[in-house]
Motif scaffolding. Structure first.
Motif, PDB file in Angstrom:
ATOM      1  N   GLU A 272       8.774 -11.979  -2.374  1.00  0.00           N
ATOM      2  CA  GLU A 272       8.674 -10.548  -2.655  1.00  0.00           C
ATOM      3  C   GLU A 272       8.036  -9.797  -1.484  1.00  0.00           C
ATOM      4  OE1 GLU A 272      10.065  -9.522  -5.294  1.00  0.00           O
ATOM      5  OE2 GLU A 272      10.029 -11.202  -6.704  1.00  0.00           O
ATOM      6  N   HIS A 273       8.479  -8.557  -1.308  1.00  0.00           N
ATOM      7  CA  HIS A 273       7.806  -7.637  -0.387  1.00  0.00           C
ATOM      8  C   HIS A 273       6.885  -6.771  -1.216  1.00  0.00           C
ATOM      9  CE1 HIS A 273      11.616  -8.778   1.562  1.00  0.00           C
ATOM     10  NE2 HIS A 273      10.767  -9.023   2.548  1.00  0.00           N
ATOM     11  N   LYS A 274       5.610  -6.847  -0.913  1.00  0.00           N
ATOM     12  CA  LYS A 274       4.620  -6.243  -1.805  1.00  0.00           C
ATOM     13  C   LYS A 274       3.794  -5.166  -1.108  1.00  0.00           C
ATOM     14  CE  LYS A 274       2.446 -10.164  -2.612  1.00  0.00           C
ATOM     15  NZ  LYS A 274       3.043 -11.053  -1.602  1.00  0.00           N
ATOM     16  N   MET A 275       3.124  -4.388  -1.932  1.00  0.00           N
ATOM     17  CA  MET A 275       2.229  -3.342  -1.438  1.00  0.00           C
ATOM     18  C   MET A 275       1.099  -3.931  -0.581  1.00  0.00           C
ATOM     19  SD  MET A 275       0.021  -0.766  -3.834  1.00  0.00           S
ATOM     20  CE  MET A 275      -0.658   0.775  -3.216  1.00  0.00           C
ATOM     21  N   GLY A 276       0.590  -5.069  -0.988  1.00  0.00           N
ATOM     22  CA  GLY A 276      -0.521  -5.695  -0.274  1.00  0.00           C
ATOM     23  C   GLY A 276      -0.487  -7.203  -0.430  1.00  0.00           C
ATOM     24  N   ILE A 277      -1.653  -7.829  -0.251  1.00  0.00           N
ATOM     25  CA  ILE A 277      -1.788  -9.293  -0.198  1.00  0.00           C
ATOM     26  C   ILE A 277      -0.561  -9.924   0.469  1.00  0.00           C
ATOM     27  CG2 ILE A 277      -3.506  -9.557  -2.035  1.00  0.00           C
ATOM     28  CD1 ILE A 277      -1.236 -10.564  -3.905  1.00  0.00           C
TER      29      ILE A 277
END
Lengths: 596, 596
Positions: B257-262
């Motif tokens: 996944e491409h995520k907002m953070g971490i």
């Protein structure tokens, strides 16, 4: 993946039923052309532009961002941004509210605000480019010399050029008194500007050929601090007094920032190296002119918070209707489905209602403030102008401060409704949260809005705007005193307004004894005031809905949302009251060395 | 650019002065080795590891992220992450709290929590890999058969393998009753697992050779819903009963996944295609075993909120001391400088004190909960075990819910202190805000914590944990009833505890009549309870500081921060009380079709 449908029904409701703007326009010189038909036509066309041209570019703009080419010191904006700007110009949107004598359409600012909300919902990053032009136009319209308005303002209004505001330097943002950029006189009456400005939105881009920088700088003999700041027009390509565009000016974008969000809105370091410029207004009086832009921009940033709230809400609502997860606590609501949709769960409803209450209430508050702006600008009656001016000046920090903070809160809730899926980039919700995060920082942080509200607008100006606002709330309550259907709102609103006045007096006394008391109360006072202002607009909205020809469902929704607001949002004021009453000591007691 | 220094002084203060952990350890079978010297030595070495190995990898990990190679279905973690994990294993950190019979060091969980706070401050993304292994270890330790613990648990404790929790599927996260992954029996007693799991943290990576997936799935004849879920061990490389590692299992990471953070913490889609696995525990009883992992993980995610709060605070504080902007409202504090540092301004102090109050108070609360966990696990006294178990079970949703929400709030404040500079990636503050945003979503959203607290821990279990906690607060207040120096805290704490009990009874009655009332109050009840719990820990902290040999400055700082907390944070409970008392009707009134 994220969707957007312009909230035309609610915009029309606020403009026509709550604010009755066209009644006001009809008697304002220069606004009479804005009839109901015109207003509705503009809203509909703006909605199409926002939905069809801007919204589809939003996620791509975030993913691609702006890029900087070091060799040419040029900036490439995301795919489609430049073309969208050309369409915006062609459609006449860029000059919607500008004066006709400079090529604008002369429509009221309130209508421009409705347009801007839709633009910001659709594509906040893109919206920054016209916003900056609008700010530069305002400054020139009010403070420019005739030749400057002819030569510089017209191309801005025509969308042939765009504008910027160059205030911040590496060592000073809020504290402009520290700024170092210098301006030296040239023989021909122009000036040579040298210095470095940072955080310059739209400082360099590929939309148009020329960019007009409005730059704060110091004259060689300027007094220290904010009393020694002058304002200059510094175009990317030199412009002579006769309007001839000449060679490239000695200024350039040195780099661009990598930011948490608004990736499609370029943020530049601008280096001025003896660049040719022209002074706007009087020497050492630049800050006043800049504040004309700033106030325009502050209300506009409030609209950004509103725009993000609206769009995030729409997406959260759609997801809450579609996503099946768990059963209602009081038994299955959709027994034929494998689970109930999220929207049956009380806390999902709390999150949705919070967003709905801030979106619709915030819209009413913002457009109310813009209507005061139109009255202040156009009314033939000096007393009415003065009252409206006091109101908009008082409400500007509230609209900016509250609607940006609630924008952050609401984009948080909207993401939360999506659960883990909200954290995934492609679902679009996290972009709203990242984009929202800039709005409490630029054009004056929330802290600056708070001090502007309590320190300047309330205490320094003897609360004239507040008095008008409280008087209006008082008149509204008196008008509906016998209305049983509104009693549930009128009673708490009246009590809140009374408390607001008393608390303000109390804070004034304390601040007179110790100025730190103002600083210690300002943040809480901003939220406190904002929540009561929204309570007023919510009560007005219910009254207006009931008196309107809106559908029964529409009226019921307004009432239910207002009930929610009064029951679950307005009580936040009590935590703020407790914080304010606790005084400055608990903030000042800890010695600097003991913080950690 | 962002800095981190482990808060050793405050960790020692909480462990030794507030909680007096080693007094408890001394009498707990299996914990006696954790003497004060051992505790302090572990803290110091953990601090070095966090500061020197993990913290320097944090920003690079965010910028680089994880990458997925489609051809090999493999994941590359950011530069340095794999080597840091090897050092963590070599240093004995991975098995710090695991039982010695499986190769662990057998140290108390409270000490593991102190380590974890530092890890999460230094590098939240990296910390997820050992956290998942820890959760898998817990499940195996409590629910695995002997051969499974021998074959699977030992390599986890040794850090030779890592673990995952595979719960979520595309159509179900919270609602595990809907899950579809199937398990079919094989002739040799193993199972064949097929299905798709999403949001699998550390599902695939390059740290170690084998990854042990704990997978929830349904047997062919399983009853519908949560009563038909079983738990399986499904290793990336097959493992026979004798521990022999065989060929690659038929499972793979399908994408990340491409995520907002971490960004450094990989989030995988995992496809199981008849993969060989072993059942853990009894058929159809998988959820209970999974909850062992989940509860461990929920407390741990609370520590993530704490870790981010601490680090963001340190950076905001440093910036507030360095950045010169404006003058103090009561006259220049540093007249020799061009402006005063930010820290002189009351609202900057409010933001800093809010962070300090949540960091230190949150630390005390979290470690208090972990100490109950140690007592519940090790005490020889069944009654003491039962009480501690009730307390930690009650406090788990509070620690998870409150410390993650305040983590978001505090990273917001820390960024705000930086002004526009907080929005710039290289300054590191916006990463904390993005990373924090996951913590209220995974391991159960805040909404799920709220329902776990009010619906299950308080109402379903007759509030046994709450009763113990209130009794403890009551005893604390009684013990200090005559102490004039604590009166400013004891009086409001006693009043808050009384209100907490009464409000709970009232909500219980209302929920008995209408279950929606529980759901309508749960979110506010979570915050309400959390704020009072922190008030208790803050009062205890002041009392403990006064009674300790800490410096006068340390004691003064604790008292001043507690005063701030009581004056400006605790009153938030009143807004929550008003919301709870307003009942469910204002959330349920609006018909689904009327939301927009």
């Amino acid at each position: 993946m994220s969707r957007y449908t312009a909230p035309l029904a609610d915009l029309r409701f606020v403009l026509h039923d709550v604010l009755e703007v066209t009644t006001t326009y009809a008697r304002l010189p220069g606004c009479a052309e804005a009839t109901r038909d015109v207003v509705d036509a503009v809203l509909e066309e703006a909605a199409k532009f926002a939905e069809q041209v801007l919204a589809p570019l939003n996620q791509g703009g975030d993913a691609e961002g702006c890029s900087y080419d070091k060799a040419t010191q040029s900036v490439r904006t995301p795919k489609g941004f430049k073309e969208a700007f050309a369409k915006y110009v062609d459609g006449g949107w860029i000059g919607l509210t500008a004066a006709p004598e400079f090529g604008g359409q002369g429509l009221p600012e309130t209508l421009g605000a409705a347009l801007k909300e839709m633009v910001d919902s659709a594509n906040l990053s893109w919206g920054n480019y016209p916003m900056l032009s609008h700010g530069a136009s305002s400054a020139l319209e009010h403070h420019g010399e005739d030749w400057q308005r002819e030569v510089f303002l017209k191309p801005l209004v025509a969308g042939a050029w765009t504008g910027t505001m160059c205030l911040t330097e590496p060592h000073c943002g809020t504290d402009l008194g520290l700024l170092k950029t210098r301006a030296e006189p040239a023989a021909d009456g122009s000036w040579r500007i040298s210095g470095t400005k940072i955080f310059i939105t739209a400082g360099e881009h590929d939309f148009v050929d020329n960019i007009l920088h409005l730059v704060l700088a110091r004259l060689p003999d300027a007094p220290a601090g904010v009393k020694g700041i002058s304002l200059f027009l510094v175009p990317k390509f030199k412009v002579a007094r006769d309007g001839t565009v000449g060679e490239r000016n000695s200024l350039a974008c040195g780099s661009i920032e990598h930011k948490m969000g608004i990736h499609g809105s370029v943020t530049c370091v601008m280096n001025f190296d003896g660049a040719e410029g022209w002074m706007v207004g009087q020497p050492n009086k630049g800050l006043a002119a800049m504040f004309t832009m700033m106030n325009t921009a502050r209300l506009a940033v409030g609209l950004q918070g509103l725009g993000l709230t609206e769009r995030a809400y729409q997406n959260a609502l759609a997801y809450a209707r579609e996503r099946l997860q768990m059963r209602s606590l009081s038994g299955p609501k959709f027994p034929e489905k494998p689970a109930d949709p999220l929207i049956v769960h009380p806390d999902v409803r709390r999150m949705l209602l919070t967003q709905k209450a801030f979106a619709e209430g915030g819209r009413a508050l913002a457009l109310y403030a813009y209507l005061q702006e139109d009255i202040a600008r156009h009314s033939a009656d000096p007393a009415e102008r003065e009252r409206a001016e006091a109101l908009v000046s008082f409400l500007t920090p509230i609209v900016k401060g509250l609607l940006t903070e609630t924008g952050i809160e609401c984009t948080y809730h909207a993401l939360q409704v999506f659960g883990g899926h909200g954290y995934i980039v492609e679902n679009g919700m996290e972009q709203f949260a990242r984009d929202a995060r800039i709005t409490t920082l630029y054009e004056g942080t929330t802290q600056i809005q708070a001090i502007d509200l309590l320190g300047r607008k309330v205490m320094q100006l003897q609360g004239v705007g507040l008095k008008h606002f409280l008087a209006e709330i008082g008149a509204f309550c008196a008008r509906h005193a016998g209305d049983a259907t509104l009693a549930e709102f009128i009673a708490p609103l009246g009590a809140a307004a009374k408390e607001w006045g008393e608390l303000t007096l109390d804070l004034g006394k304390r601040a007179a004894a110790n100025p730190e008391e103002m600083g210690a109360a300002a943040y809480d006072y901003l939220f406190y005031s904002g929540y009561i202002a929204l309570a007023y607009l919510w009560a007005r909205s219910v009254a207006a809905a009931d008196a309107s020809t809106q559908s029964a469902g529409f009226k019921a929704a307004k009432r239910a949302t207002a009930r929610f607001y009064y029951a679950r949002i307005l009580p936040r004021t009590q935590a703020h009251v407790a914080a304010m009453r606790s005084g400055a000591a608990n903030l000042l007691e800890l010695e600097e060395g003991q913080f950690g």
